[in-house]
Design an enzyme around this catalytic site. Structure first.
Site, PDB file in Angstrom:
ATOM      1  N   HIS A  49     -24.481  -1.301  35.126  1.00 35.22           N
ATOM      2  CA  HIS A  49     -24.316  -2.485  34.993  1.00 35.22           C
ATOM      3  C   HIS A  49     -25.363  -3.374  36.162  1.00 35.22           C
ATOM      4  CE1 HIS A  49     -22.561  -6.174  33.543  1.00 35.22           C
ATOM      5  NE2 HIS A  49     -22.244  -6.489  34.666  1.00 35.22           N
ATOM      6  N   HIS A  95     -20.458 -10.093  29.016  1.00 34.95           N
ATOM      7  CA  HIS A  95     -19.254  -9.824  29.475  1.00 34.95           C
ATOM      8  C   HIS A  95     -18.364  -9.119  28.304  1.00 34.95           C
ATOM      9  CE1 HIS A  95     -16.634 -10.916  33.048  1.00 34.95           C
ATOM     10  NE2 HIS A  95     -17.444 -10.406  33.434  1.00 34.95           N
TER      11      HIS A  95
END
Length: 734
Positions: A49, A95
């Site tokens: 990420h 997200h």
């Protein structure tokens, strides 16, 4: 140096998402065994990420510069010149994992995070968009996820006072175990008031502002870098909790301080929280950073440095101030009832040093955390070429097919969703959801920004490279269709596990296609995000990966907002034209093939980028000259669906009596050939003449009028179309 916990075992390393080889590299970089705080920091910064370790090599192939680009990838958001000393600042982020585990908070904090990326640069946010993917409508969890995600997006955006103006929503069983929430924010700033994140000035104070730090979101970045198993629900503590009212205060406080010259550098605390913000600021500035963890504002008792550094509590920022400006800054944040604390200083050590209760609990050289983080050239195999579809027989009448398609999950009205969003707050929204692109006026001027988010995952599965090209091309068309000049784009690359060569092949192919299209259409990538490991382990041990979903967000410019066009037919008697190639009736990977024939197969439609550019330039010129009443790009569902959408938007019917006799009727009307627009005009002679001069194909199809859509003498009422079009989401969400 003290160690918060010196018992680092193989299990500890694995639980932090690090491989044994990566742990060995950490020990070599430090020249010793890390303590738990340091291990946690490496874990966060080396997560997929934060580090993009599987995609970074390939992302370098994307075009990121242009005459309009002020700042490309590497900062919090991209910056594009829109003239008159102003800039559009925008970015899209995912997200996904949090929104599957806890849909309301996951989606809400996704909006909050992307807002911070934009106002951190000095921009006032003016618009939010989103691209959502859910599992099959028949899956028992889908209504729950849709409800929570939509409520989270609306709840946060509405409260913070930024309109949600556009987006797209798709459903497919490949997303049953991993829904996608991609959020985009667009802001406007003065070009001489753009703020960057590189720290500088040894001795300058480092300031924490915003909300207090809690234990929510710890290891959020690491969680977002792994696939899901049966324990997905147990990961709720890794989901952040948002407070949009605090975010609104933070926006106003930051913009107020930005009006002065007190800020040296600023960074929001997003993924990996205080860890990533501190590391990014110091590494970009090629300086060191020292933080006193005793000074970090905490909302929970007994928090340790490990928890403070890895918390992803929301609505927090890190700043470097000019010396002597602390009191001025503190007064502003206190006025807005936000925390303000001097928690450290810039150093020249090129290390990140943390102290707690008088002891050093972390001392890490910054280079291994950021610039020298792992970068993998993972093995990949190209996606096999899909087999050509061949002839597919018709099934039912054209009009019956049309009624079915406009009510199908991917084409039905999204009114149930966007009516939960405030799309008019700020009073600058020119075009609301429901058209090709949203249009928002640049406050106090005649200019407007057009924006759209696009991708067709079923094309990307069949051919990642062609699908990547098509995502950019459709975004280009949508922005063009409202009369705006596309300026630049942001990407959000959603894929499965990159350790599987076939998934890595999808990533490589999509990036190649995106790069080719961005270069051809002059839409450089100025910001973006990569979300991998979007797959779920099945009971039999196999993994269900999402469809490759490289979402593209684009921004364009209108010099005068009054020149924008919409998809709605305006009056009876407008002549309807197809602009662009007449099409080959391409049904491979089409909505018609899936919904009517029950098949998902065939090749993706090809994209002719040179023709795409030429046709787009022509459409914009015709809009500028006032030649077109309505414009709509032809995409999902083909010509017939585009026609129905224009008729429904204007509540005016249309009669079309033309089709290429060499192509089967159903393929002509529902084929998804690319690079085409449907337009209406009251000045057809001039339109055709201009097209001939420009070398752009145009085909007269029919005329507007009545209360039905008529295709080759087959008629269906607008009432019947509207009833089908509006039914899907309300029925799903009952």
């Amino acid at each position: 140096m003290t160690e918060e916990n010196s018992s680092i075992t193989a299990e500890t390393v694995a639980s932090h998402g690090l491989s044994p080889e990566e742990y060995d590299t950490i020990k070599q970089a430090l020249g010793r065994t890390p303590n738990l705080v340091e291990l946690g920091i490496f874990s966060a910064m080396w997560s997929e990420h934060c580090s993009y370790k599987s995609s970074r090599k390939h992302l370098r192939e994307l075009p990121t510069t242009g005459s309009q680009v002020i700042c490309g990838p590497g900062e919090n958001a991209g910056v594009v010149d829109i003239g008159d000393g102003q800039a559009a600042i925008f970015k899209m982020e995912s997200h996904n994992h949090p929104s599957y585990i806890e849909p309301y908070q996951g989606a809400a904090t996704g909006v909050g995070g992307i807002l911070r990326d934009v106002f951190t640069m000095g921009a006032r946010p003016v618009a939010n968009l989103n691209a959502l993917r859910f599992g099959s409508p028949k899956h028992p969890k889908t209504p729950h996820l849709v409800s929570g995600v939509v409520a989270g997006i609306g709840g946060y955006g509405n409260c913070v006072g930024v309109p949600t103006v556009g987006g797209e929503v798709n459903f497919h069983p490949a997303y049953d175990g991993n829904n996608l929430v991609n959020a985009m924010t667009v802001g406007v700033a003065e070009t001489n008031k753009i703020f960057y994140s590189a720290a500088s000035g040894a001795g300058n104070p480092i300031v924490y502002v915003g909300s207090k730090t809690g234990r929510d979101g710890i290891h959020g970045a690491t969680m977002a870098s792994a696939d899901f198993g049966k324990d997905a629900e147990e990961k709720r503590p890794t989901v952040q909790v948002g407070d949009p009212f605090s975010e609104k205060l933070l926006i106003e406080a930051c913009l107020e301080l930005m009006a002065s010259d007190a800020i040296v550098a600023i960074q929001d605390m997003g993924a990996a929280g205080l860890t990533s913000s501190a590391v990014e600021m110091a590494s970009k500035g090629e300086v060191g950073i020292e933080l006193d963890m005793d000074m970090v504002p905490c909302r929970e008792e007994g928090m340790t440095p490990y928890e403070m550094m890895l918390s992803e509590s929301q609505e927090r920022m890190l700043m470097v101030l000019k010396p002597g400006r602390e009191a001025e800054a503190e007064a502003i944040f206190k006025k807005w009832e936000l925390d303000f604390a001097i928690i450290g200083r810039v150093t020249d050590s090129k290390h990140m040093v943390l102290t707690w209760k008088g002891d050093i609990v972390c001392d890490i050289p910054l280079a291994p955390l950021a610039d020298n983080a792992p970068c993998y050239d993972r093995p990949w195999v190209a996606t096999p070429k899909a087999k050509a579809l061949g002839a597919v027989p018709a099934s039912g009448s054209i009009t019956d097919n049309l009624v079915t398609l406009v009510g199908s999950p991917d084409l039905a009205s999204r009114r149930w969703i966007w009516e939960q969003y405030d799309n008019m707050v700020g009073a600058d929204t020119v075009q609301c959801p429901g058209g090709d692109a949203a249009v928002v006026r640049v406050h106090g001027t005649e200019k407007a920004l057009a924006m759209s988010v696009d991708v067709t995952p079923r094309y990307c599965r069949a051919d990642p490279e062609e699908g990547g090209k098509q995502a950019v091309a459709e975004c280009y068309r949508n922005i063009t269709a409202v009369g705006a000049l596309p300026l630049a784009s942001t990407d959000c690359l959603n894929f499965g596990n990159p350790e599987r060569p076939e998934i890595m092949g999808q990533i490589v192919g999509a990036i190649k296609g995106i790069g080719e299209a961005c270069r051809a259409l002059d839409m450089p990538i100025v910001s973006g995000n990569v979300s991998l490991y979007n797959e779920t382990r099945q009971d039999d041990g196999s993994s269900l990966a999402i469809l490759p979903t490289p979402t593209i967000g684009g921004v364009g410019l209108l010099q005068d907002w009054r020149d924008s066009t919409t998809i709605a037919f305006k009056n009876t008697g407008e002549e309807i034209y197809l602009v662009g190639n007449s099409g080959q009736g391409h049904l491979g990977q089409s909505i018609w093939l899936r919904e009517i024939a029950g098949r998902e197969e065939g090749t993706a439609p090809s994209v002719d980028l040179a023709q795409e550019k030429a046709t787009g330039d022509f459409i914009r010129a015709m809009i500028q000259d006032g030649m077109l009443c309505a414009v709509h790009d032809i995409s999902d569902g083909g010509l017939a669906v585009a026609l129905a959408e224009m008729a429904l938007a204007g509540n005016i019917g249309a009669t079309v009596e033309a089709h290429d006799k060499a192509i089967a009727e159903h393929a002509y009307y529902f084929g998804e050939d690319q690079g085409r627009y449907l337009v209406s005009s009251t000045n057809a002679v001039a339109l055709v003449s201009a097209a001939e001069k420009a070398g752009i194909p145009v085909f007269r199809l029919g005329v507007t009028g009545g209360d039905a859509v008529v295709l080759n003498s087959q008629s269906v009422s607008l009432e019947k179309l509207r009833k089908s079009h509006e039914a899907f989401l309300p029925e799903l969400m009952q």
